[in-house]
Design a protein around this motif. Sequence first.
Motif, mmCIF file in Angstrom:
data_model
loop_
_atom_site.group_PDB
_atom_site.id
_atom_site.type_symbol
_atom_site.label_atom_id
_atom_site.label_comp_id
_atom_site.label_asym_id
_atom_site.label_seq_id
_atom_site.Cartn_x
_atom_site.Cartn_y
_atom_site.Cartn_z
ATOM 1 N N SER A 178 19.272 12.486 -10.868
ATOM 2 C CA SER A 178 18.475 13.322 -9.978
ATOM 3 C C SER A 178 18.010 12.484 -8.784
ATOM 4 O O SER A 178 17.142 11.616 -8.908
ATOM 5 N N PHE A 179 18.609 12.760 -7.619
ATOM 6 C CA PHE A 179 18.228 12.060 -6.392
ATOM 7 C C PHE A 179 17.063 12.801 -5.730
ATOM 8 O O PHE A 179 16.984 14.037 -5.788
ATOM 9 N N HIS A 180 16.159 12.074 -5.106
ATOM 10 C CA HIS A 180 14.973 12.717 -4.552
ATOM 11 C C HIS A 180 14.426 11.931 -3.369
ATOM 12 O O HIS A 180 14.775 10.773 -3.140
ATOM 13 N N GLU A 181 13.572 12.612 -2.635
ATOM 14 C CA GLU A 181 12.795 11.978 -1.582
ATOM 15 C C GLU A 181 11.321 12.049 -1.972
ATOM 16 O O GLU A 181 10.828 13.115 -2.359
ATOM 17 N N THR A 182 10.642 10.934 -1.899
ATOM 18 C CA THR A 182 9.215 10.859 -2.224
ATOM 19 C C THR A 182 8.416 10.663 -0.952
ATOM 20 O O THR A 182 8.732 9.793 -0.147
ATOM 21 N N ARG A 183 7.405 11.470 -0.774
ATOM 22 C CA ARG A 183 6.447 11.299 0.315
ATOM 23 C C ARG A 183 5.081 11.009 -0.305
ATOM 24 O O ARG A 183 4.695 11.670 -1.272
ATOM 25 N N TYR A 184 4.368 10.050 0.247
ATOM 26 C CA TYR A 184 3.073 9.709 -0.325
ATOM 27 C C TYR A 184 2.153 9.188 0.769
ATOM 28 O O TYR A 184 2.609 8.738 1.830
#
Length: 403
Positions: free
Chosen positions: A352-358
């Motif tokens: 599962s590829f993802h983009e994280t914003r924090y």
Amino acid sequence: MLSRSLSLTNSLDVFRGNHAELKSFLNNVATPSVMAHMWAEAHRYRLDYAQREAARLLHNYIAAAFSLVDSTRRFVEKHYAGTRLMDEYEARVKQDFAEAPLHRFLQRLRNHTLHHRLPPTKAMTKFKRRDDGGHDFENGFWLNVERMREWGDWTGKAREYLESLDKEAKLDDIIDAYEPVVVGFHRWLSDRIREEHAEAIEETFELERRMQATDDELHRCEGSRSEGGEPDQGRPGPPRDPERGLILDSLIGPAGRVDRDVLDPPESVVISLYESLAFPHGGLPNLDRFRSLFLPDAQLVEVEHDDTYLTGVDGYIRDYHWVLNEGSITAVSEHETARRSHLVGDVAHVLSFHETRYIENGEEKRRLGMYDIHMVKAGDRWAITGMHLCAGYGARLERSPQT
């Protein structure tokens, strides 16, 4: 009949979904570690957020409850007016709701919420002395009953219920008392509707059984011979040890309160994983839900550039708590950019590829990553046996169906 009752089922699902969301939030806040974060002086903004969130979820819960009341009455009046079922429905409504102080209180609370103001709530920690001389802590959200009594539109049984409360009333106690009444009523109504249409339903099921039998016979004919033309007797598989499945079930333990119905198929585990780790500004992740997705001895491997760290579920959660307590990261959101799944029997492997914003120290940041997830099925649910958390993996694969 089955298709027209779908709208009624949908309304019940909306109510149960709002109940589950509110209950999950209250359970999460009541966790000692979460409450400790909120009451810490450096993190009081979390407490402000939690109070707003409690009021919002309670508003949605009450609105869903009485939307269900209205849609149920419209459904029964439209399809069963003048029938014995309608008479039984009216009697059951009177028994379970019309003369029930709790229901009348929530009915007036809806008017208070929609036309006056959101219900006043406050987070509290109470201490209870045990018989052995020790103390128990009770964390949660309470309705401010004294302030609510100032509203002049409490009447009849609604006021009777309000006067039966102390100065504060714990939200959990109210919704825990009301939800089984609603579910029990709709279980009765569903059974009663099936009874009313038993003959037509049985005819439908009989037709489905005949179609399935025909389909099975076609498959037997097509697969009755091997490539050499001889009947394929098949080979017996290894004997199954039923205790192994029971042991695995016990290792997994019960699913989280919210996740019990959403852990099958494997894709739902992935969705729950993302939801449990993300949290809005001022909020907190649902790490109890995160823990419920794994086997207790599952291994997590964090892969970051040239460094690799091996830990367990509890160790990962402990580190996450340290980050939250340190306070530099105040919000996390993730969205999946691509997924590749492989399912073989009771074993699943998901990339599962993802983009994280924090938000870190007030600045919004982003990074790409991948979860390499291994799962096994035990009973009617899936659990993660191990996972690689890989930073910097930005591939964007095309989605493909499970194989």
